[in-house]
Design a protein around this motif. Structure first.
Motif, short mmCIF file in Angstrom:
data_model
loop_
_atom_site.label_atom_id
_atom_site.label_comp_id
_atom_site.label_asym_id
_atom_site.label_seq_id
_atom_site.Cartn_x
_atom_site.Cartn_y
_atom_site.Cartn_z
N ILE A 163 78.85 32.16 97.31
CA ILE A 163 79.07 33.46 96.66
C ILE A 163 78.38 33.48 95.29
CG2 ILE A 163 80.83 35.00 95.71
CD1 ILE A 163 80.68 34.96 98.76
N TYR A 164 78.47 32.37 94.57
CA TYR A 164 77.81 32.27 93.27
C TYR A 164 76.31 32.44 93.42
CZ TYR A 164 75.98 30.03 89.07
OH TYR A 164 75.29 29.75 87.93
N ILE A 165 75.71 31.76 94.41
CA ILE A 165 74.27 31.87 94.63
C ILE A 165 73.90 33.30 94.98
CG2 ILE A 165 72.41 31.16 96.19
CD1 ILE A 165 73.86 28.43 96.44
N PHE A 166 74.70 33.94 95.81
CA PHE A 166 74.43 35.32 96.22
C PHE A 166 74.46 36.25 95.02
CE2 PHE A 166 76.04 39.44 97.74
CZ PHE A 166 75.06 39.75 98.69
N ASN A 167 75.50 36.14 94.19
CA ASN A 167 75.61 37.02 93.02
C ASN A 167 74.51 36.76 92.00
OD1 ASN A 167 77.83 38.44 93.93
ND2 ASN A 167 79.31 37.07 92.99
N GLN B 255 67.83 40.48 97.65
CA GLN B 255 69.18 40.12 98.06
C GLN B 255 69.14 39.17 99.25
OE1 GLN B 255 72.12 43.28 98.26
NE2 GLN B 255 72.94 42.46 100.18
N PRO B 256 69.76 38.01 99.12
CA PRO B 256 69.77 37.06 100.24
C PRO B 256 70.72 37.51 101.33
CG PRO B 256 71.07 36.20 98.42
CD PRO B 256 70.46 37.48 97.94
N ASN B 257 70.63 36.85 102.47
CA ASN B 257 71.53 37.15 103.59
C ASN B 257 72.82 36.40 103.38
OD1 ASN B 257 72.88 37.02 106.16
ND2 ASN B 257 70.98 37.81 107.07
N LEU B 258 73.89 37.14 103.08
CA LEU B 258 75.17 36.49 102.79
C LEU B 258 75.71 35.78 104.03
CD1 LEU B 258 77.40 35.97 100.77
CD2 LEU B 258 78.44 38.15 101.41
N TYR C 28 84.18 36.93 92.93
CA TYR C 28 84.67 37.78 94.02
C TYR C 28 84.95 39.20 93.52
CZ TYR C 28 85.03 33.57 96.83
OH TYR C 28 84.73 32.44 97.53
N PHE C 29 85.44 39.33 92.29
CA PHE C 29 85.69 40.67 91.75
C PHE C 29 84.38 41.47 91.65
CE2 PHE C 29 89.60 38.96 89.32
CZ PHE C 29 90.37 39.15 90.46
N TYR C 30 83.26 40.78 91.53
CA TYR C 30 81.98 41.47 91.39
C TYR C 30 81.66 42.30 92.64
CZ TYR C 30 77.14 42.33 90.05
OH TYR C 30 75.96 42.92 89.70
N PHE C 31 82.22 41.94 93.78
CA PHE C 31 82.00 42.73 94.99
C PHE C 31 82.68 44.09 94.90
CE2 PHE C 31 81.00 38.53 96.55
CZ PHE C 31 80.00 38.75 97.49
N LEU C 32 83.59 44.26 93.94
CA LEU C 32 84.31 45.52 93.79
C LEU C 32 83.65 46.45 92.78
CD1 LEU C 32 87.97 44.12 93.71
CD2 LEU C 32 86.68 44.95 95.67
#
Length: 1112
Positions: free
Chosen positions: A72-76, A85-88, A434-438
């Protein structure tokens, strides 16, 4: 030829791998023969992956959560830094490789397969997800996954049994299936039709070629035996060439007719299965002889799903995707698939039928698999495939009005908040990822959820810098966090945050509020004043050097308070001359008679923060003048050669300044502390200060000093004599809201509070009289119908407040006099319906509480054109919490709760008890023993407040362990309806206790049972919800018209209440056994506003089980 060589080489490599695995197992078993602990494969715990500086305390993340968090850190990081944007899904799937868990690997392989679809353009996700094109794509992907998985399974089976499989010939699916059948069907089977091919039944070979997803291989078999199959070759060729695997209506009807006339009762299960698959017919046949595993059953049913209705299909020959979804989720349910023992299998069943939300919600309930569920939801969310709840208050999985019947929505916001709750305090930086997804989600008030979640996180971690990476300009986020801190009363933290947000107005405004109460205090190392002063000085220096200024009035107040801090520091240090110089430069007080009016006029421009300190400033300045006067007298006596004229001039100046201060104090339009004027005069009259005409000689002291009380009475009498009519008021005493008191008697700090210089005192809140020895007995009562406040009559008389002057914000709502236990009280009593009419503030709500506030006020007592009597104001609040999590130890004895305690909070008290019989008159007071099949009588009731809320029992279930979500559970009630044939509600007349949802009490009984497997202990769990008295319709479950599996009405709060164990007396094993009293634990009621019309739901965010005996 080259392709054939490659396939042969691949088979050989697979065979070698299988053999090597077998060799490794034998080697390991040999090594471990001497003891199971001979080898140690333990791994070190990985460090935190996000935080460069770890949070205090031990991390709450386990190794799986750490691994996911790293991805998740790498994705953000990629998103924040503006990269592609990478493939989560790929990132999360890589976690499975490190876990070496085949179930997890297969799960992510399935997720990637099912989400590899093109989105259909639509206004929202619901339109896209429910479009025919998208549903067809999901079915194609599911079939592809099941076919590839089965082909891999056959390969592993064949290469694991090479001798029996006799693999040979041209590599391909046909040879693979032939070798597989050598293992699966080693001998002839009865009832097989249409002959054999290379020693195997024709239809079995065709079926397994189709099962492996190779239509060409199946066609190869059909061509070789076409003379035996009649018209099937024509139909199959059309099916194979169809882009959507569907025959034309004409061919389909012919095939179905042939099936019904000839094949329905055929003894060849493979032939029937192939015909049903090609013709999408006889959907009620599960083909258990062929599809003996859940995956096979699912593959067969997905092949029979139809998406277009040409009108030629009868209902028994038409299976839609929603029908299949309903069959799996509702008709079969978790118990059918043994979901508690095989959670990955049930997750696969739901996910492959495009029930993504239900699959995630189920997996999230299994605690050890929760992290997998959350990250699957994140992948769906990023791909815009997730159907989200429209409101944050919805249950984790819910249905919404207007949605198609089998559509479920996932409360994505709640899912993330529940997941991060475990580690947000120990690993705030990880939670922030994780809050960043919101960041694009909003709550019901339109507030950004990312900013809202981050607010609490930053306040607790005190690291505003953690959010820097998530936005180029973080001021808006920090401002939100600062506002949250301010609302919680964390002013010092809010000051720092507002400064980071570059908001000098708020910085200075809050600093003014912080400084105002402490500037008159004596500075001491590490004291509040010293800390706040240092903070203020640092801010002032920064702002001056940077040229930053706030709004003019706030800015001037800030610097004036800083100067007053310097003034008091000099004063308390005994540097009276320096303090005098500061006051002279400030021009706050008049130091000559000529400047009194000018300073009175200027006083109107000062803020409340400055005005609140005026009393202390005046007294300190008067003391300075008095000290200078005494020093002047001492100098006059000790230095005879000093010019007499100079001393007299200075003496006259000090007298003039003292009179100016007293005049100023009487002229300013501000209600200072009640004893300020008296103390100013006392400094002049009784200490020989220069401000009195008939002064004494230096060093003289009065023979008898009057108390503050006598001085106040003298002042009151003096004022009364000046009235035109010469009348005296009803009380000749003048008292003050906080209560003036005698310094000599101020010895108990809980009743009497001394000022900083110990020259005066005030009674603590709730006490009064000169010695602060009388208790006002202020009590607040918050009941179901009203809220009230009262205090003893003598308290108001002491403060010169008559009954007729007491009222609520609406003056028509007056106080009354009442006598309780021979003690007279003044009381204000407001009913629920009068709350807003009487001036009650609009209710304030947050996540956990709702509060109602009122004020009891007194009218000012005007004498001529002045006011001397105090104004009473009593603010009181009733706070009602939405939810409490409580527990109760065993054993349980019936109890009662105190309904009134001082103002704080209140809980609704819900109690569950077991009774001895159906009369519900005698509850068990000790652990009872109940035999199997004996009736168990349960009562759930709202005990406090009684007979106000309606009570609905939503679910009751039993488990074998204290955890509500366990591998074995049995439901007695579901969605308020009976789920066990032995359960019955006590049938009484409407309006009385007994019926679910119609009163504040629910009674039901069931036959005692036990689980088949040990242990034979039962733990009983129930979820309840409270409804408003006028909400009978929605509170009463509709068991006859609505499916038992329909989700209960969404509500913002949920909780879980459990109790146990219950031990069953086993008839075949006589022994001492216990069935304990089962009680729904409840918190003691706190004094708050019960009359608030709210809905409290104490509910389990759990499963809705459907128990049916039919299995795949």
């Amino acid at each position: 030829m080259f392709q054939t060589f490659l396939l042969a080489e691949e088979y050989h490599r697979e065979s070698m791998l299988v053999q090597w695995e077998q060799v490794k197992q034998r080697v390991l078993h040999t090594l471990l023969g001497a003891g199971e602990d001979a080898l140690d494969f333990s791994q070190d715990v990985e460090p935190s992956f996000v935080s460069e500086v770890t949070a205090p305390g031990r991390s709450a993340l386990d190794s799986v959560e750490v691994a996911y968090g790293r991805q998740i850190y790498i994705f953000n990081e990629k998103i924040v830094n503006g990269h592609i944007q990478p493939n989560l899904g790929d990132l999360c799937a890589s976690v499975a490789d490190s876990l070496d868990d085949k179930n997890v690997s297969d799960m992510w392989l399935m997720v990637k397969q099912m989400t590899d679809v093109l989105l259909v353009p639509a206004k929202d996700t619901l339109k896209s997800r429910t479009s025919v094109e998208m549903q067809m794509a999901f079915v194609r992907q599911a079939l592809s996954f099941l076919e590839n998985s089965y082909k891999n399974y056959t390969m592993v089976t064949v290469f694991g049994n090479l001798h029996q499989a006799q693999l040979g010939g041209v590599p391909g699916t046909y040879q693979l299936v032939r070798s597989f059948l050598n293992i699966k069907l080693p001998g002839p089977l009865p009832g097989m039709q249409d002959g054999e091919i290379e020693g195997h039944p024709v239809w079995a070979v065709i079926y397994y070629c189709l099962r492996c997803g190779d239509l060409n291989a199946a066609m190869q078999v059909v061509n070789r035996v076409q003379h035996q199959l009649g018209d099937f070759k024509t139909w199959f060729q059309e099916y194979m060439n169809s882009p959507d695997r569907r025959l034309s209506p004409t061919s389909e009807n012919k095939l179905r007719l042939h099936y019904r006339r000839v094949l329905r009762n055929s003894a060849d299960p493979y032939k029937r299965a192939v015909y049903c698959l090609i013709g999408k017919c006889d959907i009620s046949d599960n083909h258990g002889e062929v599809a003996d595993k859940t995956e096979d059953y699912l593959w067969l049913k997905l092949n029979q799903v139809c998406f277009d209705d040409d009108g030629s299909s009868s209902p028994q020959d038409r299976l839609t995707l929603p029908q299949l979804q309903k069959q799996l989720l509702e008709d079969y349910g978790e118990s059918h698939f043994s979901a508690s023992q095989q959670p990955f299998l049930y997750f696969q069943v739901l996910f492959l039928t495009a029930q993504f939300e239900a699959a995630v919600a189920f997996l999230f309930r299994v605690e050890r698999l929760r992290s997998h569920a959350v990250h699957v939801a994140l992948v769906l969310y990023e791909l815009r495939l997730l159907l989200k709840s429209s409101g944050q208050s919805a249950q984790l999985l819910s249905q919404e009005p207007g949605d198609p019947p089998m559509v479920r929505r996932l409360n994505f916001i709640r899912l993330l908040m529940l997941y991060t709750r475990k580690f947000e305090s120990t690993d705030p930086r990880e939670a922030l990822q994780y809050f960043y997804f919101l960041r694009n989600e909003k709550d019901s008030q339109g507030e950004n959820m990312f900013m809202r979640c981050v607010s609490e996180l930053v306040i607790e971690s005190r690291e505003p810098g953690v959010i820097d990476k998530f936005a180029g300009d973080t001021r808006a986020i920090i401002s939100k966090v600062a506002l949250e801190a301010e609302n919680k009363g964390l002013f010092e933290e809010a000051v720092k945050l507002y400064e980071l947000a570059k908001n000098p107005d708020k910085v200075l405004e809050l600093m003014n509020r912080l400084l105002s109460p402490v500037i008159a205090q004596v500075s001491a190392p590490q004291s509040n004043k010293e800390r706040l002063k240092n903070t203020a000085v640092a801010i002032a220096e920064r702002y001056r050097s940077q040229g930053v200024a706030g709004e003019k009035s706030v800015d001037s107040t800030f610097y004036l308070l800083l100067d007053l801090t310097t003034f008091f520091d000099e004063y308390h240090a005994g540097h009276v001359d320096r303090a005098y110089d500061v006051m002279e430069r400030l021009k706050l007080l008049p130091l000559s008679q000529d400047s009194v009016e000018e300073r009175v006029a200027a006083f109107r421009n000062f803020s409340d923060e400055v005005r609140h300190n005026l009393s202390e400033v005046l007294l300190a300045t008067m003391n300075i003048l008095f000290t200078q006067h005494k020093r002047l007298k001492g100098a006059q006596a000790g230095t005879p050669g000093r010019p007499q004229r100079t001393i007299e001039d200075r003496d006259m100046q000090l007298r003039s300044q003292a009179r100016a201060l007293i005049t100023f104090a009487g002229m300013i339009p501000y209600n200072m502390a009640g004893d300020t004027n008296a103390r100013l005069k006392m400094v002049g009259c009784y200490r020989g200060a220069p401000g009195v005409d008939n002064q004494r000689s230096a060093g003289d002291e009065p023979k008898k000093r009057r108390s503050h009380r006598e001085e106040n009475r003298s002042e009151r009498e003096s004022g009364s004599r000046q009235q035109d009519d010469g009348r005296r008021s009803e009380e000749s005493r003048v008292h003050h809201p906080a209560g003036a008191c005698s310094v000599r008697h101020c010895s108990e700090p809980d009743r009497c509070v001394l000022s900083a210089d110990r020259s005066s005192c005030r009674c603590a809140s709730g006490y009064y009289d000169d010695h602060c020895d009388k208790n006002a007995h202020i009590e607040i009562t918050c009941d179901r119908d009203y809220m009230a406040i009262r205090a003893v009559e003598d308290f108001f008389k002491y403060n010169n407040v008559p009954l007729e002057s007491l009222h609520l914000p609406n003056r028509s709502c007056r106080a009354q006099r009442t006598v309780i236990n021979n003690v007279p009280y003044y009381m204000s009593h407001v009913s629920k319906d009068q709350y807003l009419t009487c001036g009650g503030k609009p209710p304030e709500k947050n996540f956990t509480h709702i509060s109602y506030s009122l004020s009891l006020l007194s009218d000012p007592q005007v004498t001529g054109n002045i006011i001397r009597s105090p104004v009473i104001k009593m603010d009181y609040t009733c706070v009602y919490p939405y939810i409490r999590r409580v527990s109760l130890p065993f054993p349980v004895v019936p109890f009662s709760s105190d309904a009134v305690i001082r103002v704080d909070e209140q809980d609704a008290t819900v109690q569950m008890m077991l009774y001895t019989d159906g009369s519900y008159t005698k509850a068990y007071t000790s652990a009872p023993t109940i035999e199997l099949r004996a009736k168990v009588y349960v009562e759930v009731t709202v005990t406090e407040p009684a007979d106000f809320f309606l009570l609905r029992v939503n679910e009751c279930w039993a488990t074998q362990s204290p955890q509500a979500n366990t591998t074995e559970e049995y439901f007695l009630l579901l969605n308020g309806c009976v789920n066990d044939q032995t359960v019955s509600f006590l049938n009484v007349s409407a309006g009385h206790s007994g019926r679910n949802g119609e009163s504040s009490t629910v009674r039901y009984s069931f036959d005692m049972f036990r689980f088949a497997a040990e242990p034979h202990e039962l733990y009983l769990h129930c979820t309840v919800q409270l409804c408003e008295p006028d909400d009978l319709k929605s509170c009463t479950p509709k068991c006859n018209s609505i499916s038992k599996r329909e989700a209960v009405r969404a509500h913002p709060v949920q909780g879980l209440l459990s109790y146990g164990p219950i031990r069953i007396e086993m008839p075949d094993r006589p022994q001492s056994s216990i069935l304990m009293a089962v009680v729904l634990p409840v918190a003691v009621i706190w004094a708050v506003g019960f009359f608030l019309i709210i809905l409290i739901t104490v509910a389990k965010a759990g499963s809705r089980r459907l128990a049916q005996t039919r299995k795949c």
